[in-house]
Design a protein around this motif. Structure first.
Motif, PDB file in Angstrom:
ATOM      1  N   ASP A  43      49.745 -50.973  46.296  1.00  0.00           N
ATOM      2  CA  ASP A  43      50.777 -50.122  45.727  1.00  0.00           C
ATOM      3  C   ASP A  43      51.123 -50.722  44.377  1.00  0.00           C
ATOM      4  O   ASP A  43      51.760 -51.769  44.301  1.00  0.00           O
ATOM      5  N   TYR A  44      50.691 -50.043  43.300  1.00  0.00           N
ATOM      6  CA  TYR A  44      50.869 -50.596  41.960  1.00  0.00           C
ATOM      7  C   TYR A  44      52.334 -50.612  41.553  1.00  0.00           C
ATOM      8  O   TYR A  44      52.759 -51.476  40.800  1.00  0.00           O
ATOM      9  N   THR A  45      53.103 -49.668  42.050  1.00  0.00           N
ATOM     10  CA  THR A  45      54.510 -49.599  41.648  1.00  0.00           C
ATOM     11  C   THR A  45      55.341 -50.683  42.312  1.00  0.00           C
ATOM     12  O   THR A  45      56.363 -51.104  41.771  1.00  0.00           O
ATOM     13  N   LYS A  46      54.896 -51.131  43.479  1.00  0.00           N
ATOM     14  CA  LYS A  46      55.643 -52.154  44.217  1.00  0.00           C
ATOM     15  C   LYS A  46      55.007 -53.538  44.111  1.00  0.00           C
ATOM     16  O   LYS A  46      55.513 -54.495  44.699  1.00  0.00           O
ATOM     17  N   ASN A  47      53.888 -53.637  43.385  1.00  0.00           N
ATOM     18  CA  ASN A  47      53.170 -54.914  43.262  1.00  0.00           C
ATOM     19  C   ASN A  47      52.804 -55.484  44.630  1.00  0.00           C
ATOM     20  O   ASN A  47      53.026 -56.676  44.899  1.00  0.00           O
ATOM     21  N   MET A  48      52.272 -54.622  45.472  1.00  0.00           N
ATOM     22  CA  MET A  48      51.925 -55.043  46.823  1.00  0.00           C
ATOM     23  C   MET A  48      50.464 -54.743  47.134  1.00  0.00           C
ATOM     24  O   MET A  48      49.866 -53.821  46.586  1.00  0.00           O
ATOM     25  N   VAL A  49      49.909 -55.539  48.041  1.00  0.00           N
ATOM     26  CA  VAL A  49      48.569 -55.291  48.558  1.00  0.00           C
ATOM     27  C   VAL A  49      48.643 -55.364  50.076  1.00  0.00           C
ATOM     28  O   VAL A  49      49.437 -56.128  50.634  1.00  0.00           O
TER      29      VAL A  49
END
Length: 121
Positions: A72-78
Motif C-alpha cells: 500500500d503506497y499511501t500507507k507505506n506498508m507491505v
C-alpha cells in the motif's frame, strides 16, 4: 529515524494461512523496493518475495503459488499473504525496505525486528 515494524506472525497448522504486515515510519523522501526475507534455525536468511516501487514482484520458487506480496503506497506498508503453509515455512520473517531518506540520489536498506512464523500440528 526510520523504523519497520512487522506484525501478523504466529503458530498455524499445516495448510493454514497467515498474513504478515510491515509498516515503515519516520522521515524519508520515498521507498523503493520492499520485501520479505526469512531465516530458519541453522540456515542463512533468504528472500521470500519482494516488490519494486513499480510493482514488479520477485519471489522464491519455494513459495510460488502459495504466498502473495502486495503493498500500500499511501500507507507505506507491505504485506505477505501466506497460504497452504508447510512446516518448512517455519522461520523468523523479516521485512526489508530500500529507503530514500533525504534525496533520490542515495538509499539505504532497513530491516524490521522480525516476526516468528511456526507451522506445526
Amino acid at each position: 529515524q526510520v523504523q519497520l515494524v512487522e506484525s501478523g506472525g504466529g503458530l498455524v497448522q499445516p495448510g493454514g494461512s497467515l498474513r504478515l504486515s510491515c509498516a515503515a515510519s519516520g522521515s524519508f523522501v520515498s521507498i523503493g523496493t520492499m520485501g520479505w526475507y526469512r531465516q530458519a534455525p541453522g540456515k542463512e536468511r533468504e528472500l521470500v518475495a519482494r516488490i519494486s516501487r513499480s510493482g514488479t514482484v520477485t519471489d522464491a520458487d519455494s513459495v510460488k503459488g502459495r504466498f502473495t506480496i502486495s503493498r500500500d503506497y499511501t500507507k507505506n506498508m507491505v504485506y505477505l499473504q501466506m497460504n497452504s503453509l508447510k512446516p518448512e515455512d517455519t522461520a523468523v520473517y523479516y521485512c526489508n525496505a530500500n529507503i530514500y531518506r533525504q534525496t533520490w540520489r542515495s538509499s539505504d536498506d532497513y530491516w524490521g525486528q522480525g516476526t516468528q512464523v511456526t507451522v506445526s500440528s
